[in-house]
Motif scaffolding. Structure first.
Motif, PDB file in Angstrom:
ATOM      1  N   ASP A  59       0.836  -1.195   0.000  1.00  0.00           N
ATOM      2  CA  ASP A  59       0.000   0.000   0.000  1.00  0.00           C
ATOM      3  C   ASP A  59       0.872   1.246   0.000  1.00  0.00           C
ATOM      4  OD1 ASP A  59      -2.666  -1.239   0.249  1.00  0.00           O
ATOM      5  OD2 ASP A  59      -1.935  -1.887   2.203  1.00  0.00           O
ATOM      6  N   GLY A  60       0.484   2.249  -0.785  1.00  0.00           N
ATOM      7  CA  GLY A  60       1.219   3.508  -0.811  1.00  0.00           C
ATOM      8  C   GLY A  60       2.505   3.416  -1.606  1.00  0.00           C
ATOM      9  N   PHE A  61       3.435   4.298  -1.300  1.00  0.00           N
ATOM     10  CA  PHE A  61       4.704   4.387  -2.006  1.00  0.00           C
ATOM     11  C   PHE A  61       5.547   3.135  -1.738  1.00  0.00           C
ATOM     12  CE2 PHE A  61       9.086   6.555  -2.084  1.00  0.00           C
ATOM     13  CZ  PHE A  61       9.235   6.332  -3.445  1.00  0.00           C
ATOM     14  N   ARG A  62       5.989   2.492  -2.794  1.00  0.00           N
ATOM     15  CA  ARG A  62       6.769   1.261  -2.648  1.00  0.00           C
ATOM     16  C   ARG A  62       8.250   1.521  -2.401  1.00  0.00           C
ATOM     17  NH1 ARG A  62       3.973  -2.588  -7.307  1.00  0.00           N
ATOM     18  NH2 ARG A  62       1.877  -2.545  -6.380  1.00  0.00           N
ATOM     19  N   GLY A  63       8.662   2.786  -2.473  1.00  0.00           N
ATOM     20  CA  GLY A  63      10.016   3.133  -2.085  1.00  0.00           C
ATOM     21  C   GLY A  63      11.027   3.225  -3.201  1.00  0.00           C
ATOM     22  N   PHE A  64      10.658   2.907  -4.425  1.00  0.00           N
ATOM     23  CA  PHE A  64      11.634   2.928  -5.506  1.00  0.00           C
ATOM     24  C   PHE A  64      11.014   3.492  -6.786  1.00  0.00           C
ATOM     25  CE2 PHE A  64       9.356  -0.999  -6.271  1.00  0.00           C
ATOM     26  CZ  PHE A  64       9.299  -1.091  -7.657  1.00  0.00           C
ATOM     27  N   THR A  65      11.893   3.849  -7.711  1.00  0.00           N
ATOM     28  CA  THR A  65      11.491   4.296  -9.042  1.00  0.00           C
ATOM     29  C   THR A  65      12.439   3.700 -10.072  1.00  0.00           C
ATOM     30  OG1 THR A  65      10.699   6.430  -8.205  1.00  0.00           O
ATOM     31  CG2 THR A  65      11.125   6.288 -10.552  1.00  0.00           C
ATOM     32  N   LEU A  66      11.919   3.304 -11.201  1.00  0.00           N
ATOM     33  CA  LEU A  66      12.748   2.930 -12.342  1.00  0.00           C
ATOM     34  C   LEU A  66      12.738   4.106 -13.312  1.00  0.00           C
ATOM     35  CD1 LEU A  66      11.604  -0.730 -12.557  1.00  0.00           C
ATOM     36  CD2 LEU A  66      14.013  -0.065 -12.717  1.00  0.00           C
ATOM     37  N   ALA A  67      13.924   4.517 -13.766  1.00  0.00           N
ATOM     38  CA  ALA A  67      14.045   5.720 -14.587  1.00  0.00           C
ATOM     39  C   ALA A  67      14.712   5.425 -15.922  1.00  0.00           C
ATOM     40  CB  ALA A  67      14.844   6.782 -13.834  1.00  0.00           C
ATOM     41  N   LEU A  68      14.111   5.931 -16.991  1.00  0.00           N
ATOM     42  CA  LEU A  68      14.672   5.810 -18.327  1.00  0.00           C
ATOM     43  C   LEU A  68      15.299   7.138 -18.734  1.00  0.00           C
ATOM     44  CD1 LEU A  68      11.687   4.179 -20.284  1.00  0.00           C
ATOM     45  CD2 LEU A  68      13.353   3.061 -18.797  1.00  0.00           C
ATOM     46  N   THR A  69      16.521   7.086 -19.251  1.00  0.00           N
ATOM     47  CA  THR A  69      17.138   8.257 -19.852  1.00  0.00           C
ATOM     48  C   THR A  69      17.131   8.060 -21.363  1.00  0.00           C
ATOM     49  OG1 THR A  69      18.596   8.574 -17.947  1.00  0.00           O
ATOM     50  CG2 THR A  69      19.207   9.683 -19.990  1.00  0.00           C
ATOM     51  N   VAL A  70      16.595   9.046 -22.073  1.00  0.00           N
ATOM     52  CA  VAL A  70      16.475   8.941 -23.533  1.00  0.00           C
ATOM     53  C   VAL A  70      17.082  10.184 -24.184  1.00  0.00           C
ATOM     54  CG1 VAL A  70      14.454   7.443 -23.384  1.00  0.00           C
ATOM     55  CG2 VAL A  70      14.139   9.932 -23.507  1.00  0.00           C
ATOM     56  N   SER A  71      17.025  10.235 -25.535  1.00  0.00           N
ATOM     57  CA  SER A  71      17.793  11.237 -26.271  1.00  0.00           C
ATOM     58  C   SER A  71      17.223  12.650 -26.274  1.00  0.00           C
ATOM     59  CB  SER A  71      17.959  10.777 -27.724  1.00  0.00           C
ATOM     60  OG  SER A  71      16.686  10.629 -28.344  1.00  0.00           O
ATOM     61  N   GLY A  72      15.900  12.793 -26.244  1.00  0.00           N
ATOM     62  CA  GLY A  72      15.327  14.128 -26.343  1.00  0.00           C
ATOM     63  C   GLY A  72      13.878  14.192 -25.922  1.00  0.00           C
ATOM     64  N   HIS A 117       7.813  -4.194  -0.939  1.00  0.00           N
ATOM     65  CA  HIS A 117       8.299  -3.275  -1.980  1.00  0.00           C
ATOM     66  C   HIS A 117       7.863  -3.758  -3.359  1.00  0.00           C
ATOM     67  CE1 HIS A 117      10.776  -0.730   0.556  1.00  0.00           C
ATOM     68  NE2 HIS A 117      11.394  -1.780   1.070  1.00  0.00           N
ATOM     69  N   ARG A 118       7.527  -5.041  -3.486  1.00  0.00           N
ATOM     70  CA  ARG A 118       7.134  -5.664  -4.755  1.00  0.00           C
ATOM     71  C   ARG A 118       8.270  -5.625  -5.787  1.00  0.00           C
ATOM     72  NH1 ARG A 118       1.988  -7.124  -6.591  1.00  0.00           N
ATOM     73  NH2 ARG A 118       0.575  -7.460  -4.835  1.00  0.00           N
ATOM     74  N   ILE A 119       9.501  -5.737  -5.319  1.00  0.00           N
ATOM     75  CA  ILE A 119      10.656  -5.804  -6.206  1.00  0.00           C
ATOM     76  C   ILE A 119      11.702  -6.701  -5.566  1.00  0.00           C
ATOM     77  CG2 ILE A 119      11.795  -3.753  -5.241  1.00  0.00           C
ATOM     78  CD1 ILE A 119      12.713  -3.091  -8.119  1.00  0.00           C
ATOM     79  N   VAL A 120      12.355  -7.528  -6.370  1.00  0.00           N
ATOM     80  CA  VAL A 120      13.417  -8.410  -5.896  1.00  0.00           C
ATOM     81  C   VAL A 120      14.626  -8.204  -6.787  1.00  0.00           C
ATOM     82  CG1 VAL A 120      14.135 -10.796  -5.494  1.00  0.00           C
ATOM     83  CG2 VAL A 120      11.768 -10.117  -5.035  1.00  0.00           C
ATOM     84  N   LEU A 121      15.791  -7.998  -6.170  1.00  0.00           N
ATOM     85  CA  LEU A 121      17.018  -7.756  -6.911  1.00  0.00           C
ATOM     86  C   LEU A 121      17.885  -9.008  -6.890  1.00  0.00           C
ATOM     87  CD1 LEU A 121      17.803  -4.234  -5.429  1.00  0.00           C
ATOM     88  CD2 LEU A 121      16.239  -4.865  -7.261  1.00  0.00           C
ATOM     89  N   GLY A 122      18.641  -9.202  -7.953  1.00  0.00           N
ATOM     90  CA  GLY A 122      19.539 -10.340  -8.024  1.00  0.00           C
ATOM     91  C   GLY A 122      20.960  -9.869  -8.229  1.00  0.00           C
ATOM     92  N   GLY A 123      21.916 -10.525  -7.545  1.00  0.00           N
ATOM     93  CA  GLY A 123      23.305 -10.142  -7.735  1.00  0.00           C
ATOM     94  C   GLY A 123      24.182 -10.468  -6.554  1.00  0.00           C
ATOM     95  N   ALA A 124      25.359  -9.860  -6.537  1.00  0.00           N
ATOM     96  CA  ALA A 124      26.401 -10.168  -5.570  1.00  0.00           C
ATOM     97  C   ALA A 124      25.978 -10.087  -4.102  1.00  0.00           C
ATOM     98  CB  ALA A 124      27.605  -9.250  -5.822  1.00  0.00           C
TER      99      ALA A 124
END
Length: 217
Positions: free
Chosen positions: A49-62, A189-196
């Protein structure tokens, strides 16, 4: 001699998995949005519920490319959180996917220098955290390398291997303010990260899994 790409993959974010209630609908949305190759999806009924604490951001050309991605997201069912506008740093806006994940689409350019494209220059996962310095040290202690850091406000880690998403840390309340949503949130958070760093849970409750073993020789 160790393979440099393999070493980088072992010490960086290897995968980003979003937990969604409707797997088929989420797959359809992310294909239409144009970011399906950057994330993985997993069915989940975890309460959030509410803010999940993260954002995914895309950087594009223009700006025209920003508008195109935002329009594609809205046409596919996303909610427009903030219309794209000019600012001191460039041009960008925010949408929320039907599964609840917030996405930012932005460019540092204020004017177009060419036609709109569907190309993405960078994808950044911004984790909202209470203490950027402490969480940065948590990750450094688990094998990640800092690429950029601005005191207690922002930290970005080195990316590598085949994963195209860069991991960064930002103040929780500042990230919510940027999105234009209340900072409070409960549940997963509804997100799971994978890695080291995995398997573990970081100081702000973000869950990590061990990276899948590489099949490369």
């Amino acid at each position: 001699m160790a393979n440099t790409a393999s070493t980088a993959a072992n010490t960086s974010l290897a995968s980003v998995t979003l937990e969604v209630a409707d797997l088929d609908a989420a797959r359809s949305f992310y294909r239409a949005f144009g970011v399906d190759t950057y994330i993985e999806l997993r069915a989940s009924e975890a309460q959030s519920d509410g803010f999940r604490g993260f954002t995914l951001a895309l950087t594009v050309s223009g700006p025209a490319t920003v508008d195109g991605f935002i329009a594609a997201a809205v046409d596919a069912g996303a909610t427009l959180l903030k219309p794209a506008t000019k600012s001191l740093w460039g041009y960008g806006g925010f949408v929320q996917a039907p599964d609840g994940t917030p996405w930012k689409v932005a460019t540092s350019e204020k004017k177009d220098t060419g036609p709109a494209t569907r190309e993405i220059d960078q994808v950044v996962l911004l984790l909202g955290v209470e203490d950027v310095k402490a969480t940065k040290e948590f990750y450094v202690g688990r094998g990640l390398s800092v690429a950029r850091s601005f005191g207690g406000k922002y930290a970005e880690f080195t990316s590598g291997g085949s994963n195209p998403v860069t991991l960064a840390l930002y103040k929780h309340r500042a990230l919510a303010k940027d999105l234009g949503v209340p900072a409070d949130g409960t549940g997963s958070h509804r997100i799971v990260l994978g890695g080291a760093p995995g398997p573990c849970t970081d100081p702000d409750g973000y869950v990590w899994e061990a990276a899948a073993p590489s099949t490369a020789s």
